[in-house]
Design a protein around this motif. Structure first.
Motif, PDB file in Angstrom:
ATOM      1  N   TYR A 277       0.785  -1.235   0.000  1.00  0.00           N
ATOM      2  CA  TYR A 277       0.000   0.000   0.000  1.00  0.00           C
ATOM      3  C   TYR A 277       0.820   1.291   0.000  1.00  0.00           C
ATOM      4  O   TYR A 277       0.251   2.381  -0.041  1.00  0.00           O
ATOM      5  CB  TYR A 277      -0.945   0.020   1.202  1.00  0.00           C
ATOM      6  N   GLU A 278       2.133   1.222   0.076  1.00  0.00           N
ATOM      7  CA  GLU A 278       2.951   2.439   0.092  1.00  0.00           C
ATOM      8  C   GLU A 278       3.807   2.546  -1.168  1.00  0.00           C
ATOM      9  O   GLU A 278       4.316   1.527  -1.638  1.00  0.00           O
ATOM     10  CB  GLU A 278       3.872   2.453   1.331  1.00  0.00           C
ATOM     11  N   PRO A 279       3.965   3.759  -1.714  1.00  0.00           N
ATOM     12  CA  PRO A 279       3.441   5.048  -1.254  1.00  0.00           C
ATOM     13  C   PRO A 279       1.956   5.201  -1.603  1.00  0.00           C
ATOM     14  O   PRO A 279       1.508   4.743  -2.656  1.00  0.00           O
ATOM     15  CB  PRO A 279       4.300   6.070  -1.994  1.00  0.00           C
ATOM     16  N   ARG A 280       1.205   5.866  -0.727  1.00  0.00           N
ATOM     17  CA  ARG A 280      -0.231   5.976  -0.920  1.00  0.00           C
ATOM     18  C   ARG A 280      -0.583   6.728  -2.189  1.00  0.00           C
ATOM     19  O   ARG A 280      -1.597   6.414  -2.839  1.00  0.00           O
ATOM     20  CB  ARG A 280      -0.894   6.654   0.285  1.00  0.00           C
ATOM     21  N   ASN A 289      -4.858  -0.076   2.433  1.00  0.00           N
ATOM     22  CA  ASN A 289      -3.965  -0.200   3.570  1.00  0.00           C
ATOM     23  C   ASN A 289      -4.761  -0.773   4.747  1.00  0.00           C
ATOM     24  O   ASN A 289      -5.976  -0.999   4.630  1.00  0.00           O
ATOM     25  CB  ASN A 289      -3.297   1.136   3.904  1.00  0.00           C
ATOM     26  N   ASN A 317       6.618  -0.140  -0.737  1.00  0.00           N
ATOM     27  CA  ASN A 317       7.588   0.550   0.106  1.00  0.00           C
ATOM     28  C   ASN A 317       7.536   0.211   1.587  1.00  0.00           C
ATOM     29  O   ASN A 317       8.492   0.450   2.297  1.00  0.00           O
ATOM     30  CB  ASN A 317       7.411   2.069  -0.043  1.00  0.00           C
ATOM     31  N   GLU A 318       6.401  -0.314   2.079  1.00  0.00           N
ATOM     32  CA  GLU A 318       6.322  -0.529   3.527  1.00  0.00           C
ATOM     33  C   GLU A 318       7.217  -1.684   3.965  1.00  0.00           C
ATOM     34  O   GLU A 318       7.562  -2.564   3.168  1.00  0.00           O
ATOM     35  CB  GLU A 318       4.872  -0.769   3.971  1.00  0.00           C
TER      36      GLU A 318
END
Length: 354
Positions: A277-280, A289, A317-318
């Protein structure tokens, strides 16, 4: 690695080319997987989610990839669980194999969702996202499989190598949204695939029916077939209650979740994605997310939710363990007991009798 190989390995939403020439080429495209009438979510060439954002372009992809902020992942993130499921269950049992791959056992049937048992979620064996934990159920420990449900054709959900092995061993019924039969038959022409549009259904036997429901996502196997095959979520109506399985979706306007609640009443069980879910700014239209997933739980009022799509393939990214941490915070903020929405690890099972 050239651009074509990179984009295929990433499995990301891209257009065939940037600028006016790219859009003109797209406008002249012919769907290579599906032919059918224009509908409220098919324009004659490409599928789309009505009223929702669609593709990001190559420049946005480059902005994400070059923008930094990507958390490191370990080479290995082993699960403390390893499941050896029974051959048959009369109640309801579901176990996470990894990512979005579940074994659902209900009414004497063994059903797999998006089975990916390969080492990489990629079109090539030497690049692309590599799993950091082994499948939570080894292939040889899988019971005889009666049905396989494919939600869409991204490489972390549609693994033709695994499908081929399953077909050779068990001859399961394989179902998928429109156009994905052509994707599968390109690798395995011997495998029959039943396809349906949103709103369609397939009888799996023993009182179990798989209903095809909308999701806010997209599809592609390469850079020239974006949205040429449909994507979906599934609702399984069974003698042991309703199961809502989402492979990938954004939250969007929330309308699709209200529709499931209205049509099927309160699910007994929901498989909800909580990762990638990242970057939003890039992922929000197509990937929930944990906070979004908790909002879905509140809308559908499922008795039990199980979180998946995290901790196996590094796609975004998370960090590897951020989704369960953020889920715990979102549940606390919504005053929902943590046990009602569990983030599963590969090999972890949930069982309900009756």
């Amino acid at each position: 690695m050239n651009r074509r190989t990179l984009l295929k390995a990433l499995g990301l939403p891209v257009i065939a080319a940037t600028g006016a020439l790219g859009w003109m080429t797209a406008a002249r495209a012919v769907n290579r997987y599906y032919e059918g009438p224009v509908t409220d979510h098919f324009d004659g060439v490409r599928f789309f989610s009505p009223g929702q954002p669609q593709d990001k372009g190559f420049l946005e992809l480059a902005r994400w990839q070059l923008g930094g902020g990507r958390k490191g992942w370990p080479d290995s993130f082993p699960s403390p669980f390893q499941d050896k499921p029974p051959a048959e269950v009369q109640g309801l049992r579901t176990a996470l194999i990894g990512h979005a791959s579940f074994l659902i056992q209900v009414a004497g049937l063994n059903i797999l969702t998006d089975p990916v048992l390969s080492d990489r979620a990629s079109p090539v064996s030497f690049a692309g996202p590599k799993r950091v934990n082994p499948p939570g159920i080894a292939f040889n420990d899988l019971p005889p499989i009666h049905a396989v449900l494919i939600t869409h054709n991204h490489y972390d959900h549609l693994d033709t190598e695994t499908l081929g092995r399953l077909w050779q061993r068990d001859r399961p019924k394989i179902i998928a949204p429109l156009g994905n039969d052509a994707v599968i038959r390109a690798e395995h022409p011997e495998i029959p695939v039943e396809t349906r549009d949103w709103g369609g259904a397939v009888d799996l036997g023993n009182g179990v029916t798989a209903h095809f429901e909308p999701a806010y996502h997209w599809s592609a196997r390469g850079i020239n077939d974006r949205r040429m095959a449909l994507w979906c979520a599934y609702v399984l109506t069974t003698p042991s209650g309703t199961i809502y399985h989402i492979g990938d979706t954004g939250f969007g306007d929330g309308r699709i979740f209200h529709a499931v609640r209205e049509r099927f009443d309160r699910p007994r069980l929901a498989h909800l994605p909580i990762g990638a879910y990242e970057p939003r700014w890039f992922m929000e239209p197509q990937h929930m997310n944990p906070e979004d997933a908790v909002k879905v739980l509140a809308i559908i009022e499922a008795e039990q939710a199980l979180g998946h799509h995290w901790g196996t393939f590094r796609l975004t990214n998370e960090g590897v363990d951020e989704p369960p941490q953020e889920l715990a915070a979102a549940l606390q903020a919504a005053e929902i007991p943590a046990e009602r929405f569990r983030p599963l690890r590969p090999g972890e099972a949930w069982t309900r009798s009756g």
